[in-house]
Design a protein around this motif. Structure first.
Motif, PDB file in Angstrom:
ATOM      1  N   GLY A  17       0.811  -1.221   0.000  1.00 53.67           N
ATOM      2  CA  GLY A  17       0.000   0.000   0.000  1.00 53.67           C
ATOM      3  C   GLY A  17       0.840   1.265   0.000  1.00 53.67           C
ATOM      4  O   GLY A  17       2.059   1.234  -0.208  1.00 53.67           O
ATOM      5  N   TRP A  18       0.166   2.390   0.220  1.00 50.97           N
ATOM      6  CA  TRP A  18       0.835   3.691   0.197  1.00 50.97           C
ATOM      7  C   TRP A  18       1.632   3.965   1.466  1.00 50.97           C
ATOM      8  O   TRP A  18       2.802   4.310   1.423  1.00 50.97           O
ATOM      9  N   GLN A  19       0.954   3.833   2.598  1.00 50.04           N
ATOM     10  CA  GLN A  19       1.483   4.357   3.854  1.00 50.04           C
ATOM     11  C   GLN A  19       2.632   3.546   4.448  1.00 50.04           C
ATOM     12  O   GLN A  19       2.562   2.305   4.491  1.00 50.04           O
ATOM     13  N   ILE A  20       3.637   4.256   4.945  1.00 48.56           N
ATOM     14  CA  ILE A  20       4.794   3.601   5.553  1.00 48.56           C
ATOM     15  C   ILE A  20       4.346   2.701   6.698  1.00 48.56           C
ATOM     16  O   ILE A  20       3.505   3.080   7.505  1.00 48.56           O
ATOM     17  N   GLN A  21       4.887   1.496   6.733  1.00 52.71           N
ATOM     18  CA  GLN A  21       4.542   0.549   7.793  1.00 52.71           C
ATOM     19  C   GLN A  21       5.725  -0.375   7.991  1.00 52.71           C
ATOM     20  O   GLN A  21       6.572  -0.525   7.116  1.00 52.71           O
ATOM     21  N   PRO A  22       5.787  -1.026   9.164  1.00 47.37           N
ATOM     22  CA  PRO A  22       7.012  -1.782   9.476  1.00 47.37           C
ATOM     23  C   PRO A  22       7.163  -3.079   8.697  1.00 47.37           C
ATOM     24  O   PRO A  22       8.266  -3.580   8.534  1.00 47.37           O
ATOM     25  N   ASN A  23       6.057  -3.647   8.180  1.00 46.58           N
ATOM     26  CA  ASN A  23       6.131  -5.022   7.656  1.00 46.58           C
ATOM     27  C   ASN A  23       6.399  -5.176   6.170  1.00 46.58           C
ATOM     28  O   ASN A  23       6.355  -6.293   5.665  1.00 46.58           O
ATOM     29  N   GLY A  24       6.618  -4.091   5.462  1.00 40.36           N
ATOM     30  CA  GLY A  24       6.856  -4.263   4.038  1.00 40.36           C
ATOM     31  C   GLY A  24       7.085  -2.927   3.378  1.00 40.36           C
ATOM     32  O   GLY A  24       6.860  -1.872   3.980  1.00 40.36           O
ATOM     33  N   ILE A  25       7.518  -2.983   2.131  1.00 47.41           N
ATOM     34  CA  ILE A  25       7.860  -1.766   1.413  1.00 47.41           C
ATOM     35  C   ILE A  25       6.578  -1.097   0.885  1.00 47.41           C
ATOM     36  O   ILE A  25       5.650  -1.772   0.450  1.00 47.41           O
ATOM     37  N   THR A  26       6.543   0.227   0.969  1.00 42.65           N
ATOM     38  CA  THR A  26       5.349   0.976   0.551  1.00 42.65           C
ATOM     39  C   THR A  26       5.731   2.059  -0.456  1.00 42.65           C
ATOM     40  O   THR A  26       6.900   2.413  -0.597  1.00 42.65           O
ATOM     41  N   ILE A  27       4.710   2.579  -1.143  1.00 45.89           N
ATOM     42  CA  ILE A  27       4.924   3.610  -2.146  1.00 45.89           C
ATOM     43  C   ILE A  27       5.522   4.875  -1.489  1.00 45.89           C
ATOM     44  O   ILE A  27       6.474   5.458  -2.002  1.00 45.89           O
ATOM     45  N   GLU A  28       4.934   5.268  -0.359  1.00 43.27           N
ATOM     46  CA  GLU A  28       5.388   6.474   0.346  1.00 43.27           C
ATOM     47  C   GLU A  28       6.881   6.378   0.692  1.00 43.27           C
ATOM     48  O   GLU A  28       7.636   7.327   0.505  1.00 43.27           O
ATOM     49  N   GLU A  29       7.277   5.218   1.164  1.00 44.46           N
ATOM     50  CA  GLU A  29       8.668   4.984   1.564  1.00 44.46           C
ATOM     51  C   GLU A  29       9.622   5.115   0.363  1.00 44.46           C
ATOM     52  O   GLU A  29      10.677   5.755   0.446  1.00 44.46           O
ATOM     53  N   VAL A  30       9.234   4.506  -0.764  1.00 48.75           N
ATOM     54  CA  VAL A  30      10.082   4.559  -1.957  1.00 48.75           C
ATOM     55  C   VAL A  30      10.179   6.006  -2.456  1.00 48.75           C
ATOM     56  O   VAL A  30      11.265   6.482  -2.806  1.00 48.75           O
ATOM     57  N   LEU A  31       9.050   6.717  -2.452  1.00 50.58           N
ATOM     58  CA  LEU A  31       9.082   8.123  -2.894  1.00 50.58           C
ATOM     59  C   LEU A  31       9.993   8.952  -1.980  1.00 50.58           C
ATOM     60  O   LEU A  31      10.820   9.727  -2.469  1.00 50.58           O
TER      61      LEU A  31
END
Lengths: 248, 248
Positions: A17-31
């Motif tokens: 998904g979009w929102q940063i979270q501890p269990n996996g890579i997210t769109i927000e994190e990559v951006l």
């Protein structure tokens, strides 16, 4: 200091998904990582829509503040060189310093794609929901009509949320069929958690004959998630566009 | 002993093409393993078209012989339960014992999908070829007209092949534009190695203005791979259908 608005497209298949979270890579994190790398600043974007794992977007919106000397419209180009192929910045532009993607008066348009055939099309498995049973288009359209306008959509909201106001307005809800592909298009002033997918899950039950079209009116009145159909799977959903009336 | 014809659809993204090879997993290999597992026999399929790595299919064809008691039309259903999501058997049916998918009089239809826009659509990156420059549809159609009919397509054949006869017949070659998506549809009585992708690479040069439409006639006459345009990338290509005139 400038505020930059990004229009972002992505294939959500490989992200949590979009929102940063501890269990996996997210769109927000990559951006955040790629923007920080290219602009040589610590960038934290604020997104308009926190799409779920597996959900796609052609026009999600995010903003961030920067002191970069790169011209705003060139940021998209510069960052796209460093992004993975499944995330693309469609547009970058300067907006007023107080402009915020979530507090503005806006309209969001989602599409939900269904593949209705005897067997799935493997090339569309990550961008459609496969449905093998026959669907009644007329009845689905009758059911959809009950949802247009301003309603309390509490029955169409995932219970794992504690939003105070569950009233939303749907401007448009159309169902179009092109051979095997069915497209449900929903435009509204905001959507509750999983609202589009629960609407689709409910319309599919109508299309299959499990619910009458009129049942949708009862579901709305019930204001109870248990009253509605299941949550349709994420891969059929795509956030097409967010249009802002005020500001940018 | 029965001979079974399979119609097979797949997303070629994660495979090293159809044909079994030592360096990676292929469609043929997965089909052999899953069919052998379900039918409890050592199954070796013979495919009609050895698609390249990254190329997709909705209607490739394969045959095999079996002693199974499972009714022919039920084999598709039984094996689909064991196949990965990116390979689907669309249909299974019995054919005469001497029927062969490559020696029959047949027509193949390919589509090549181009995404023509300023930025790529990440949700279509694995099923289209992204082209950012402007394309001239009229000129591409004029160029395509030279290729219809029976010709020696030696200029449109990958040199890493030693086929004797490079004469083929194209029955139909159309170009259709739906907003950003361009679809080049080619139907013919057979295709040389990389022929469709070299035709598309050449038409793209015409569309961009690098070649005149008339240049395609010269390329045909040259009977030399060097004369034609580049080989368009695999992910835009999809084998849509194989129609057999004799036999099944």
């Amino acid at each position: 200091m400038k505020r930059i608005k990004l229009t972002v497209a992505y294939d959500g298949t490989n992200y949590c998904g979009w929102q940063i979270q501890p269990n996996g890579i997210t769109i927000e994190e990559v951006l955040n990582k790629r923007l920080s790398h290219v602009l040589k600043e610590d960038i934290r974007v604020i997104g308009a829509s926190r799409t779920d794992s597996g959900v796609h977007a052609l026009g999600n919106v995010a903003v961030f503040d920067t002191d970069t000397s790169i011209p705003p419209v060139r940021i998209a180009y510069a960052v796209n060189q460093k992004l993975p192929e499944d995330i693309v910045i469609v547009k970058s532009e300067e907006v007023p310093a107080d402009w915020h993607p979530r507090y503005c008066d806006c309209e969001k348009t989602y599409e939900y794609h269904i593949w209705n055939a005897e067997v799935p099309d493997p090339t569309r498995r990550l961008t459609t929901c496969f449905v093998s049973y026959k669907l009644n288009l007329d009845k689905m359209r009758q059911a959809a009509a009950y949802l247009i306008g301003e309603h309390d959509f509490a029955s169409f909201c995932n219970v794992r949320t504690n939003v105070e106001n569950t009233v939303r307005r749907i401007y448009e809800l159309t169902i179009e069929q092109n051979e095997c592909e069915w497209i449900i298009r929903i435009r509204g002033n905001g959507f509750l958690y999983n609202m589009v997918r629960i609407i689709v899950g409910t319309l599919l039950r109508v299309g299959r004959g499990y619910y009458t079209p009129q049942k949708v009116e009862e579901i709305l009145k019930a204001q109870d998630r248990q009253a509605a159909g299941g949550t349709a799977p994420p891969q059929g959903l795509i956030l097409k566009e967010i249009t802002y009336h005020s500001g940018s």
